[in-house]
Design a protein around this motif. Structure first.
Motif, PDB file in Angstrom:
ATOM      1  N   GLU A  21      47.402 -61.446 -47.440  1.00 21.80           N
ATOM      2  CA  GLU A  21      46.437 -62.277 -48.172  1.00 21.80           C
ATOM      3  C   GLU A  21      45.119 -61.528 -48.379  1.00 21.80           C
ATOM      4  O   GLU A  21      44.529 -61.557 -49.467  1.00 21.80           O
ATOM      5  CB  GLU A  21      46.195 -63.568 -47.385  1.00 21.80           C
ATOM      6  N   VAL A  22      44.636 -60.839 -47.318  1.00 21.72           N
ATOM      7  CA  VAL A  22      43.389 -60.085 -47.424  1.00 21.72           C
ATOM      8  C   VAL A  22      43.550 -58.927 -48.405  1.00 21.72           C
ATOM      9  O   VAL A  22      42.633 -58.613 -49.173  1.00 21.72           O
ATOM     10  CB  VAL A  22      42.951 -59.571 -46.035  1.00 21.72           C
ATOM     11  N   LEU A  23      44.729 -58.283 -48.399  1.00 22.97           N
ATOM     12  CA  LEU A  23      44.991 -57.206 -49.357  1.00 22.97           C
ATOM     13  C   LEU A  23      44.931 -57.733 -50.790  1.00 22.97           C
ATOM     14  O   LEU A  23      44.411 -57.071 -51.691  1.00 22.97           O
ATOM     15  CB  LEU A  23      46.355 -56.578 -49.069  1.00 22.97           C
ATOM     16  N   GLY A  24      45.436 -58.958 -50.991  1.00 24.36           N
ATOM     17  CA  GLY A  24      45.347 -59.572 -52.314  1.00 24.36           C
ATOM     18  C   GLY A  24      43.906 -59.807 -52.726  1.00 24.36           C
ATOM     19  O   GLY A  24      43.528 -59.593 -53.891  1.00 24.36           O
ATOM     20  N   ILE A  25      43.068 -60.236 -51.770  1.00 27.48           N
ATOM     21  CA  ILE A  25      41.641 -60.426 -52.069  1.00 27.48           C
ATOM     22  C   ILE A  25      41.002 -59.091 -52.443  1.00 27.48           C
ATOM     23  O   ILE A  25      40.217 -58.997 -53.395  1.00 27.48           O
ATOM     24  CB  ILE A  25      40.927 -61.048 -50.848  1.00 27.48           C
ATOM     25  N   SER A  26      41.351 -58.047 -51.684  1.00 29.87           N
ATOM     26  CA  SER A  26      40.807 -56.720 -51.970  1.00 29.87           C
ATOM     27  C   SER A  26      41.227 -56.245 -53.364  1.00 29.87           C
ATOM     28  O   SER A  26      40.419 -55.667 -54.103  1.00 29.87           O
ATOM     29  CB  SER A  26      41.291 -55.729 -50.908  1.00 29.87           C
ATOM     30  N   TRP A  27      42.468 -56.493 -53.734  1.00 29.85           N
ATOM     31  CA  TRP A  27      42.954 -56.073 -55.054  1.00 29.85           C
ATOM     32  C   TRP A  27      42.236 -56.822 -56.168  1.00 29.85           C
ATOM     33  O   TRP A  27      41.879 -56.243 -57.198  1.00 29.85           O
ATOM     34  CB  TRP A  27      44.459 -56.296 -55.135  1.00 29.85           C
ATOM     35  N   ARG A  28      41.985 -58.117 -55.948  1.00 30.16           N
ATOM     36  CA  ARG A  28      41.322 -58.917 -56.995  1.00 30.16           C
ATOM     37  C   ARG A  28      39.851 -58.549 -57.153  1.00 30.16           C
ATOM     38  O   ARG A  28      39.317 -58.573 -58.264  1.00 30.16           O
ATOM     39  CB  ARG A  28      41.450 -60.410 -56.666  1.00 30.16           C
ATOM     40  N   VAL A 135      33.130 -66.173 -31.363  1.00 31.44           N
ATOM     41  CA  VAL A 135      33.838 -64.913 -31.589  1.00 31.44           C
ATOM     42  C   VAL A 135      33.923 -64.593 -33.082  1.00 31.44           C
ATOM     43  O   VAL A 135      33.961 -63.426 -33.482  1.00 31.44           O
ATOM     44  CB  VAL A 135      35.245 -64.973 -30.959  1.00 31.44           C
ATOM     45  N   LEU A 136      33.914 -65.633 -33.923  1.00 32.47           N
ATOM     46  CA  LEU A 136      34.087 -65.430 -35.364  1.00 32.47           C
ATOM     47  C   LEU A 136      32.843 -64.875 -36.051  1.00 32.47           C
ATOM     48  O   LEU A 136      32.916 -64.456 -37.202  1.00 32.47           O
ATOM     49  CB  LEU A 136      34.468 -66.757 -36.034  1.00 32.47           C
ATOM     50  N   LYS A 137      31.687 -64.874 -35.367  1.00 29.75           N
ATOM     51  CA  LYS A 137      30.482 -64.348 -35.998  1.00 29.75           C
ATOM     52  C   LYS A 137      30.659 -62.856 -36.280  1.00 29.75           C
ATOM     53  O   LYS A 137      30.904 -62.066 -35.388  1.00 29.75           O
ATOM     54  CB  LYS A 137      29.266 -64.581 -35.093  1.00 29.75           C
ATOM     55  N   GLY A 138      30.531 -62.481 -37.524  1.00 24.37           N
ATOM     56  CA  GLY A 138      30.720 -61.089 -37.917  1.00 24.37           C
ATOM     57  C   GLY A 138      32.167 -60.663 -37.998  1.00 24.37           C
ATOM     58  O   GLY A 138      32.464 -59.477 -38.181  1.00 24.37           O
ATOM     59  N   ALA A 139      33.104 -61.619 -37.878  1.00 31.78           N
ATOM     60  CA  ALA A 139      34.524 -61.269 -37.839  1.00 31.78           C
ATOM     61  C   ALA A 139      35.111 -60.854 -39.189  1.00 31.78           C
ATOM     62  O   ALA A 139      36.015 -60.011 -39.216  1.00 31.78           O
ATOM     63  CB  ALA A 139      35.329 -62.441 -37.277  1.00 31.78           C
ATOM     64  N   PRO A 140      34.703 -61.426 -40.342  1.00 29.27           N
ATOM     65  CA  PRO A 140      35.391 -61.109 -41.599  1.00 29.27           C
ATOM     66  C   PRO A 140      35.508 -59.621 -41.900  1.00 29.27           C
ATOM     67  O   PRO A 140      36.583 -59.140 -42.274  1.00 29.27           O
ATOM     68  CB  PRO A 140      34.544 -61.836 -42.651  1.00 29.27           C
ATOM     69  N   LYS A 141      34.432 -58.863 -41.724  1.00 33.62           N
ATOM     70  CA  LYS A 141      34.507 -57.430 -42.032  1.00 33.62           C
ATOM     71  C   LYS A 141      35.432 -56.717 -41.051  1.00 33.62           C
ATOM     72  O   LYS A 141      36.120 -55.761 -41.420  1.00 33.62           O
ATOM     73  CB  LYS A 141      33.115 -56.813 -42.013  1.00 33.62           C
ATOM     74  N   ARG A 142      35.459 -57.180 -39.811  1.00 30.98           N
ATOM     75  CA  ARG A 142      36.370 -56.566 -38.841  1.00 30.98           C
ATOM     76  C   ARG A 142      37.828 -56.885 -39.198  1.00 30.98           C
ATOM     77  O   ARG A 142      38.721 -56.070 -38.977  1.00 30.98           O
ATOM     78  CB  ARG A 142      36.035 -57.062 -37.438  1.00 30.98           C
ATOM     79  N   ILE A 143      38.045 -58.095 -39.713  1.00 32.79           N
ATOM     80  CA  ILE A 143      39.407 -58.456 -40.133  1.00 32.79           C
ATOM     81  C   ILE A 143      39.844 -57.596 -41.310  1.00 32.79           C
ATOM     82  O   ILE A 143      40.981 -57.086 -41.346  1.00 32.79           O
ATOM     83  CB  ILE A 143      39.463 -59.957 -40.491  1.00 32.79           C
ATOM     84  N   VAL A 144      38.950 -57.400 -42.283  1.00 33.32           N
ATOM     85  CA  VAL A 144      39.277 -56.554 -43.433  1.00 33.32           C
ATOM     86  C   VAL A 144      39.512 -55.112 -42.963  1.00 33.32           C
ATOM     87  O   VAL A 144      40.462 -54.451 -43.392  1.00 33.32           O
ATOM     88  CB  VAL A 144      38.148 -56.600 -44.481  1.00 33.32           C
ATOM     89  N   SER A 145      38.641 -54.632 -42.070  1.00 28.18           N
ATOM     90  CA  SER A 145      38.811 -53.279 -41.543  1.00 28.18           C
ATOM     91  C   SER A 145      40.140 -53.152 -40.804  1.00 28.18           C
ATOM     92  O   SER A 145      40.835 -52.134 -40.916  1.00 28.18           O
ATOM     93  CB  SER A 145      37.650 -52.946 -40.596  1.00 28.18           C
ATOM     94  N   GLY A 146      40.516 -54.189 -40.059  1.00 28.60           N
ATOM     95  CA  GLY A 146      41.796 -54.184 -39.362  1.00 28.60           C
ATOM     96  C   GLY A 146      42.963 -54.113 -40.323  1.00 28.60           C
ATOM     97  O   GLY A 146      43.957 -53.409 -40.070  1.00 28.60           O
ATOM     98  N   MET A 147      42.854 -54.823 -41.427  1.00 29.38           N
ATOM     99  CA  MET A 147      43.926 -54.787 -42.425  1.00 29.38           C
ATOM    100  C   MET A 147      44.091 -53.386 -42.994  1.00 29.38           C
ATOM    101  O   MET A 147      45.207 -52.866 -43.110  1.00 29.38           O
ATOM    102  CB  MET A 147      43.619 -55.795 -43.540  1.00 29.38           C
TER     103      MET A 147
END
Length: 623
Positions: A21-28, A135-147
């Protein structure tokens, strides 16, 4: 709301679904950059394999005395080495950095919308839920980086597979490296699980120490801390909470480190044995000189590739610390949205009123009812006072009317329609409230902080002026250096407000809606002096009568000062969650029950204050 149901799905499967799902967001949102990174990854795999093959060819052609072919192969090896250096540089500086930043912002916006649009507030009041939110504070960029680390790990594993394939042409025994490589990966995964549990388990202590640090460095709290000489105690509590958080996380990281060391030891020992076998084969003449160079080159590459694969998978799995709370939030959000079954809209005018039909409520995660079998009608067009001692359930009743929670038992109806059958947004558009624990918005101007009460009229100057007048806050606005354009904190170039002035701001905010069917005031004057309180109640009683005449609206006033609610049409008395009395002020006084007892106690206490009848208006000047 019920706790989210945990699906029995393997963590890796859940992670993969999210990463797709995150890869799809990155592609869009970053199509060119996404394609570039995939091109870079492909180029790196091809170039690394080309280096080894070109080196073998160079040596074999030299042995065969074909100088031209040897030079060509050497050039290919040199170009491939240069390409690897350039692509790695581009990968770090251009590709992932820009994509993580761009996609991370999109995911962060989505996360904020998800949290802000939850209709209920259980996630804001339960400590175990707050641990996950922390724990979710600042998490989105880490999730994208993890992907993206997972994507890179896939390409690295492809390179590893090709490397092993080439090594297998020299000696099939080298294929056993695939099995040996599992050991550090499995140990690393187990270590990450240990660390993830420790992060969540110590989140409350970590949040506490950060809160204590904020208190110690806050200007308002700093005055009280120094006056009360409480600085050492605050520092001690902060230090204890920090040590508790660090101790739990340190112990988990030590266990994880020992596991990782064990995994790598198994791999290194096995790898050394296999390389010795290959070297023996080369000495016996079963391989060419080029094969020896190929093995040496691939051995160096293999060590780097395995280390890179483990490092990338480690970084990828470290995102699990944030993925688990993020997936929990999505599950929580999905269940909360699934529970939104209402499709009715509130009436334009109330005719009967709001009825509590044997309503009980117990906060999730507890077993003690806060409201117990409350059965009462709040008549349309009435002013209802809700009184009782602290902890009697008054604010909880307000939360149920605001649809922050649903009753555990019984129903609340509005003109005969179950409140749960109404659209929450539609109901909230017809309600207005000043809550006991009102919000403060120091980054905003005074006008913005008031206008939040009806976002559709945020820029309506007339509505803003009317709301300010209703809260008796005209004098406050005149004292502000820039009027309604004054920011409400020195940190943002404005001024600081006193507690009473913040409460007047909250009251003005609650008055922004011009036609609510339900107007709730939960301890609206707790931070104000008696003269200011009296003036405000007079204004709100006038407003309540106007709303009642126009829309049949109900005004609900929660107050522990019983002298201020004498003008209410109906007084409800709560005691330990039960509705013990209801009636008009005079009727309840004559009955000699709980209300009469509380009223007389307060009257005697007030009459004993020296000069109590001459309390001046002490509305503060903003600091």
């Amino acid at each position: 709301m019920r706790r989210p149901v945990r699906r029995r799905r393997r963590p890796v499967t859940r992670y993969l679904r999210l990463w797709v799902e995150v890869l799809g967001i990155s592609w869009r949102h970053a199509r060119g950059l996404t394609a570039t990174v995939f091109g870079i990854e492909t180029g790196l795999v091809v170039a690394n394999i080309a280096i080894a093959l070109a080196m073998r060819s160079t040596v074999d052609e030299l042995v065969a005395r074909d100088t031209a072919a040897a030079i060509t192969a050497a050039i290919v090896a040199a170009v491939s080495c240069t390409l690897v250096l350039v692509l790695n540089r581009l990968h770090g500086l251009v590709g992932l950095f820009l994509i993580v930043e761009k996609t991370g912002v999109v995911l962060e916006d989505q996360l904020m919308r998800d949290i802000a649009t939850l209709e209920q507030i259980e996630h804001l009041e339960r400590s175990d839920y707050l641990d996950r939110i922390t724990v979710l504070k600042g998490a989105p960029k880490r999730i994208v980086s993890g992907m993206w680390n997972a994507v890179r790990a896939c390409f690295t594993m492809l390179q590893l597979a090709l490397t092993l394939l080439l090594l297998g042409t020299v000696s099939p025994w080298l294929l056993a490296l695939v099995v040996l490589a599992v050991a550090p990966l499995w140990c690393d995964r187990r270590g990450r699980q240990i660390e993830s549990r420790a992060e969540i388990g110590t989140a409350e202590a970590f949040r506490l120490q950060r809160h204590l640090f904020d208190i110690a460095t806050d200007a308002a709290a700093g005055k009280e801390i120094r006056t009360g000489q409480a600085g050492p105690e605050v520092a001690r509590l902060q230090s204890e909470a920090m040590r508790e958080a660090i101790a739990g996380r340190y112990a988990a990281r030590m266990r994880a480190a020992w596991l990782r060391a064990l995994g790598w030891t198994v791999f290194v020992v096995g790898f050394t044995v296999l390389l010795g076998a290959v070297a023996q084969g080369a000495r016996s003449g079963t391989a060419t000189a080029g094969d020896v160079v190929l093995v040496v080159t691939l051995t160096l590459t293999l060590q780097q590739t395995v280390q890179a694969a483990v490092g990338q998978l480690t970084t990828t799995m470290s995102a699990g610390i944030h993925l688990e709370p993020y997936l929990w939030l999505r599950s929580y959000l999905a269940e909360e949205r699934a529970s939104r079954t209402g499709d009715s809209t509130p009436p334009d005018r109330l005719h009967t009123g709001i009825r509590f039909e044997h309503v009980s409520f117990t906060y999730p995660g507890t077993d003690k009812p806060v409201l117990d079998d409350v059965d009462v009608l709040l008549p349309a067009g009435s002013v209802v006072a809700l009184v009782g001692e602290f902890g009697s359930g008054k604010s909880t009743l307000v939360k149920l009317l605001s649809r922050f929670y649903h009753p555990s038992a019984g129903t609340i109806t509005v003109d005969g329609v179950d409140l749960r059958d109404m659209k929450t947004d539609a109901w909230r558009q017809r309600t207005s409230a000043a809550y006991q624990d009102f919000g403060r918005y120091p980054q905003m101007t005074f006008g913005e902080a008031v206008g939040l009460g009806d976002i559709t009229r945020l820029d309506d100057g007339a509505a803003l002026a009317e709301a300010i007048d209703s809260a008796d806050a005209d004098g406050l606005v005149r004292r502000l250096p820039d009027g309604t354009d004054t920011r409400l904190s020195p940190v943002y170039g404005g001024i600081d407000l006193s507690e009473g002035q913040w409460q007047k701001t909250a009251l003005a905010r609650a008055s922004m809606r011009s036609d609510p069917l339900l107007f709730m005031l939960d301890e609206p004057t707790a931070s104000l002096d008696a003269p200011s309180e009296h003036a405000i109640f007079q204004r709100y009683m006038q407003r309540a009568r106007r709303l009642a005449a126009d829309r049949g609206a109900i005004t609900l006033v929660v107050s522990h000062r019983l002298s201020t609610v004498a003008g209410a049409d109906l007084v409800l008395v709560l005691d330990r969650g039960k509705l013990v009395e209801q009636g008009a002020h005079e009727q309840l006084l004559a009955a000699g029950g709980r209300y009469s007892e509380l009223y007389n106690l307060q009257a005697r206490a007030y009459s004993m204050r020296p000069g109590s009848e001459l309390i001046p208006d002490t509305t503060e000047t903003p600091r």
